[in-house]
Design a protein around this motif. Structure first.
Motif, PDB file in Angstrom:
ATOM      1  N   ARG A   1     -69.379  21.670   0.848  1.00 48.94           N
ATOM      2  CA  ARG A   1     -69.408  20.205   0.875  1.00 48.94           C
ATOM      3  C   ARG A   1     -68.583  19.669   2.033  1.00 48.94           C
ATOM      4  O   ARG A   1     -68.992  18.714   2.713  1.00 48.94           O
ATOM      5  CB  ARG A   1     -68.877  19.649  -0.458  1.00 48.94           C
ATOM      6  CG  ARG A   1     -68.984  18.139  -0.616  1.00 48.94           C
ATOM      7  CD  ARG A   1     -68.455  17.716  -1.987  1.00 48.94           C
ATOM      8  NE  ARG A   1     -68.720  16.318  -2.285  1.00 48.94           N
ATOM      9  CZ  ARG A   1     -67.921  15.293  -1.970  1.00 48.94           C
ATOM     10  NH1 ARG A   1     -66.777  15.537  -1.321  1.00 48.94           N
ATOM     11  NH2 ARG A   1     -68.245  14.059  -2.299  1.00 48.94           N
ATOM     12  N   GLU A   2     -67.416  20.248   2.278  1.00 46.69           N
ATOM     13  CA  GLU A   2     -66.564  19.779   3.366  1.00 46.69           C
ATOM     14  C   GLU A   2     -67.177  20.059   4.735  1.00 46.69           C
ATOM     15  O   GLU A   2     -67.047  19.250   5.662  1.00 46.69           O
ATOM     16  CB  GLU A   2     -65.173  20.421   3.263  1.00 46.69           C
ATOM     17  CG  GLU A   2     -64.338  19.925   2.091  1.00 46.69           C
ATOM     18  CD  GLU A   2     -64.170  18.411   2.101  1.00 46.69           C
ATOM     19  OE1 GLU A   2     -63.823  17.878   3.168  1.00 46.69           O
ATOM     20  OE2 GLU A   2     -64.380  17.784   1.046  1.00 46.69           O
ATOM     21  N   GLU A   3     -67.845  21.202   4.881  1.00 46.47           N
ATOM     22  CA  GLU A   3     -68.516  21.510   6.150  1.00 46.47           C
ATOM     23  C   GLU A   3     -69.669  20.543   6.399  1.00 46.47           C
ATOM     24  O   GLU A   3     -69.880  20.091   7.525  1.00 46.47           O
ATOM     25  CB  GLU A   3     -69.025  22.952   6.133  1.00 46.47           C
ATOM     26  CG  GLU A   3     -67.926  23.998   6.213  1.00 46.47           C
ATOM     27  CD  GLU A   3     -68.452  25.405   6.023  1.00 46.47           C
ATOM     28  OE1 GLU A   3     -67.846  26.348   6.573  1.00 46.47           O
ATOM     29  OE2 GLU A   3     -69.475  25.581   5.319  1.00 46.47           O
ATOM     30  N   PHE A   4     -70.400  20.213   5.345  1.00 45.79           N
ATOM     31  CA  PHE A   4     -71.499  19.256   5.470  1.00 45.79           C
ATOM     32  C   PHE A   4     -70.964  17.861   5.796  1.00 45.79           C
ATOM     33  O   PHE A   4     -71.544  17.126   6.604  1.00 45.79           O
ATOM     34  CB  PHE A   4     -72.298  19.230   4.178  1.00 45.79           C
ATOM     35  CG  PHE A   4     -73.472  18.298   4.198  1.00 45.79           C
ATOM     36  CD1 PHE A   4     -74.503  18.455   5.118  1.00 45.79           C
ATOM     37  CD2 PHE A   4     -73.554  17.267   3.274  1.00 45.79           C
ATOM     38  CE1 PHE A   4     -75.590  17.589   5.124  1.00 45.79           C
ATOM     39  CE2 PHE A   4     -74.638  16.406   3.272  1.00 45.79           C
ATOM     40  CZ  PHE A   4     -75.661  16.564   4.200  1.00 45.79           C
ATOM     41  N   LYS A   5     -69.856  17.504   5.172  1.00 45.40           N
ATOM     42  CA  LYS A   5     -69.230  16.215   5.450  1.00 45.40           C
ATOM     43  C   LYS A   5     -68.809  16.117   6.909  1.00 45.40           C
ATOM     44  O   LYS A   5     -69.013  15.082   7.566  1.00 45.40           O
ATOM     45  CB  LYS A   5     -68.019  16.023   4.529  1.00 45.40           C
ATOM     46  CG  LYS A   5     -67.305  14.689   4.689  1.00 45.40           C
ATOM     47  CD  LYS A   5     -66.144  14.589   3.701  1.00 45.40           C
ATOM     48  CE  LYS A   5     -65.404  13.266   3.856  1.00 45.40           C
ATOM     49  NZ  LYS A   5     -64.268  13.168   2.903  1.00 45.40           N
TER      50      LYS A   5
ATOM     51  N   ILE B   1     -82.768  19.613   7.484  1.00 47.07           N
ATOM     52  CA  ILE B   1     -83.075  20.226   8.776  1.00 47.07           C
ATOM     53  C   ILE B   1     -82.875  19.147   9.827  1.00 47.07           C
ATOM     54  O   ILE B   1     -83.451  18.057   9.725  1.00 47.07           O
ATOM     55  CB  ILE B   1     -84.516  20.761   8.821  1.00 47.07           C
ATOM     56  CG1 ILE B   1     -84.728  21.817   7.738  1.00 47.07           C
ATOM     57  CG2 ILE B   1     -84.840  21.336  10.189  1.00 47.07           C
ATOM     58  CD1 ILE B   1     -86.159  22.293   7.620  1.00 47.07           C
ATOM     59  N   ALA B   2     -82.046  19.427  10.835  1.00 49.13           N
ATOM     60  CA  ALA B   2     -81.722  18.409  11.828  1.00 49.13           C
ATOM     61  C   ALA B   2     -81.587  19.031  13.201  1.00 49.13           C
ATOM     62  O   ALA B   2     -81.148  20.173  13.354  1.00 49.13           O
ATOM     63  CB  ALA B   2     -80.425  17.678  11.457  1.00 49.13           C
ATOM     64  N   THR B   3     -81.978  18.267  14.205  1.00 52.07           N
ATOM     65  CA  THR B   3     -81.775  18.642  15.606  1.00 52.07           C
ATOM     66  C   THR B   3     -81.030  17.522  16.302  1.00 52.07           C
ATOM     67  O   THR B   3     -81.277  16.340  16.035  1.00 52.07           O
ATOM     68  CB  THR B   3     -83.109  18.897  16.324  1.00 52.07           C
ATOM     69  OG1 THR B   3     -83.904  17.693  16.302  1.00 52.07           O
ATOM     70  CG2 THR B   3     -83.876  20.030  15.674  1.00 52.07           C
ATOM     71  N   ASP B   4     -80.127  17.902  17.188  1.00 51.81           N
ATOM     72  CA  ASP B   4     -79.328  16.938  17.938  1.00 51.81           C
ATOM     73  C   ASP B   4     -79.671  17.108  19.412  1.00 51.81           C
ATOM     74  O   ASP B   4     -79.390  18.141  20.011  1.00 51.81           O
ATOM     75  CB  ASP B   4     -77.842  17.183  17.699  1.00 51.81           C
ATOM     76  CG  ASP B   4     -76.976  16.039  18.211  1.00 51.81           C
ATOM     77  OD1 ASP B   4     -77.501  15.187  18.966  1.00 51.81           O
ATOM     78  OD2 ASP B   4     -75.782  15.999  17.873  1.00 51.81           O
ATOM     79  N   GLN B   5     -80.293  16.083  20.006  1.00 51.97           N
ATOM     80  CA  GLN B   5     -80.782  16.163  21.378  1.00 51.97           C
ATOM     81  C   GLN B   5     -80.044  15.169  22.260  1.00 51.97           C
ATOM     82  O   GLN B   5     -79.956  13.985  21.943  1.00 51.97           O
ATOM     83  CB  GLN B   5     -82.284  15.869  21.414  1.00 51.97           C
ATOM     84  CG  GLN B   5     -82.885  15.838  22.815  1.00 51.97           C
ATOM     85  CD  GLN B   5     -84.326  15.364  22.798  1.00 51.97           C
ATOM     86  OE1 GLN B   5     -84.828  14.918  21.776  1.00 51.97           O
ATOM     87  NE2 GLN B   5     -84.994  15.453  23.936  1.00 51.97           N
TER      88      GLN B   5
ATOM     89  N   SER C   1     -85.014  15.941   8.722  1.00 53.84           N
ATOM     90  CA  SER C   1     -85.753  15.954   7.455  1.00 53.84           C
ATOM     91  C   SER C   1     -84.721  16.185   6.351  1.00 53.84           C
ATOM     92  O   SER C   1     -84.018  17.193   6.357  1.00 53.84           O
ATOM     93  CB  SER C   1     -86.814  17.058   7.461  1.00 53.84           C
ATOM     94  OG  SER C   1     -87.415  17.173   6.192  1.00 53.84           O
ATOM     95  N   PHE C   2     -84.640  15.232   5.424  1.00 49.16           N
ATOM     96  CA  PHE C   2     -83.567  15.216   4.426  1.00 49.16           C
ATOM     97  C   PHE C   2     -84.196  15.227   3.037  1.00 49.16           C
ATOM     98  O   PHE C   2     -84.903  14.296   2.661  1.00 49.16           O
ATOM     99  CB  PHE C   2     -82.720  13.951   4.636  1.00 49.16           C
ATOM    100  CG  PHE C   2     -81.519  13.835   3.753  1.00 49.16           C
ATOM    101  CD1 PHE C   2     -80.278  14.293   4.173  1.00 49.16           C
ATOM    102  CD2 PHE C   2     -81.616  13.240   2.491  1.00 49.16           C
ATOM    103  CE1 PHE C   2     -79.152  14.169   3.354  1.00 49.16           C
ATOM    104  CE2 PHE C   2     -80.505  13.111   1.682  1.00 49.16           C
ATOM    105  CZ  PHE C   2     -79.279  13.586   2.117  1.00 49.16           C
TER     106      PHE C   2
ATOM    107  N   TYR D   1     -78.008  23.535   5.195  1.00 48.54           N
ATOM    108  CA  TYR D   1     -78.151  22.793   6.451  1.00 48.54           C
ATOM    109  C   TYR D   1     -78.747  23.726   7.494  1.00 48.54           C
ATOM    110  O   TYR D   1     -78.141  24.742   7.843  1.00 48.54           O
ATOM    111  CB  TYR D   1     -76.793  22.253   6.913  1.00 48.54           C
ATOM    112  CG  TYR D   1     -76.887  21.329   8.118  1.00 48.54           C
ATOM    113  CD1 TYR D   1     -77.172  19.979   7.937  1.00 48.54           C
ATOM    114  CD2 TYR D   1     -76.706  21.803   9.410  1.00 48.54           C
ATOM    115  CE1 TYR D   1     -77.269  19.128   9.022  1.00 48.54           C
ATOM    116  CE2 TYR D   1     -76.794  20.962  10.494  1.00 48.54           C
ATOM    117  CZ  TYR D   1     -77.089  19.614  10.300  1.00 48.54           C
ATOM    118  OH  TYR D   1     -77.195  18.775  11.375  1.00 48.54           O
ATOM    119  N   ASN D   2     -79.946  23.389   7.966  1.00 42.85           N
ATOM    120  CA  ASN D   2     -80.685  24.218   8.927  1.00 42.85           C
ATOM    121  C   ASN D   2     -80.798  25.669   8.446  1.00 42.85           C
ATOM    122  O   ASN D   2     -80.590  26.627   9.199  1.00 42.85           O
ATOM    123  CB  ASN D   2     -80.035  24.171  10.308  1.00 42.85           C
ATOM    124  CG  ASN D   2     -80.350  22.867  11.038  1.00 42.85           C
ATOM    125  OD1 ASN D   2     -81.242  22.120  10.634  1.00 42.85           O
ATOM    126  ND2 ASN D   2     -79.632  22.596  12.112  1.00 42.85           N
TER     127      ASN D   2
END
Length: 244
Positions: A53-57, A153-157, A120-121, A46-47
């Motif tokens: 798995r639990e952190e991603f969840k 890859i993710a951004t939170d705006q 982007s997944f 992730y990024n």
């Protein structure tokens, strides 16, 4: 008579389950949707950082409408790509590009706070699940596919919220306010005053030519103060009388 079951395409499988995860209303529904998409043995990046798995969840939960502080999520898949494996749609690679608009339960100046997740997944899908015996006589189909590796890859705006005109005090026409969800209330723009200033009229500066400024003088000005006032046609001091 048996019927061959046609599974959804890899992209349909991934996008529908991912949408169900992010739009789940309760944490129980979120967990069910998460387990239906991701394998129990899951490799996650992730990024650029490898996480469990639990952190991603927990990360996906914070972006979903099942999070305690969120109210609703609207997911839009804007691009998708798949590469089927050697067994067709039973395994392969999937790439998705999506955005998710998440409305918070909290309000900023009467308007809901909103954030936008752009992602982007990319995933590797394999048939990892065996059909449980309890589902043999259940109508429908069993999908053994799960994501075994994901690179996201993710951004939170945080989005700016424009306060509706109806919520602004009518005694202040023309007032506009911009709110930044991440940093609190922004600057308030006030309309110009009748004399050009926001805080009332400023000092008045007149040109010397217009004001004709010069020092005032009075008769008798001196060290003992202002002298007596002289009225035209009259005399000061002891009067004299003449007979006609």
């Amino acid at each position: 008579m048996s019927t061959n079951i046609v599974l959804p395409t890899l992209t349909a499988f991934t996008s529908s389950h991912l949408t169900a995860i992010l739009t789940a209303k309760t944490q129980a529904n979120f967990t069910t949707a998460f387990d239906a998409l991701f394998a129990h043995k899951l490799n996650v990046f992730y990024n650029g950082k490898q996480v469990s798995r639990e952190e991603f969840k927990a990360q996906l939960l914070s972006q979903s409408s099942a999070a305690p502080e969120e109210r609703a999520a609207n997911v839009t898949v804007q691009g998708q790509l798949e590469v089927p494996g050697d067994k067709g749609q039973i395994s392969g690679l999937v790439g998705l590009f999506y955005t998710s608009l998440v409305d918070s339960k909290f309000l900023i100046m009467g308007a809901p706070a909103e954030s936008k997740v752009t992602s982007s997944f990319n995933a590797i899908i394999q048939a990892t699940e065996s059909q449980p015996q309890s589902n043999v006589h259940v109508h429908g189909y069993f999908d053994p596919r799960r994501i075994v590796t994901v690179n996201q890859i993710a951004t939170d705006q945080a989005l700016h919220v424009t306060i509706p005109a109806a919520s602004v005090n009518s005694s202040s026409p023309g007032v506009t306010t911009t709110e930044n969800v991440s940093s609190g209330p922004g600057p308030r723009k006030l309309p110009p005053g009748p004399f050009g200033g926001h805080w009332g009229p400023g000092p008045v500066h007149l040109n010397p030519i217009e004001s004709n400024a010069r020092p005032e003088t009075f008769p008798g000005d001196g060290e003992f103060g202002v002298g007596p006032v002289v009225i035209p046609g009259e005399t000061i001091g002891k009067g004299t009388h003449t007979k006609a």
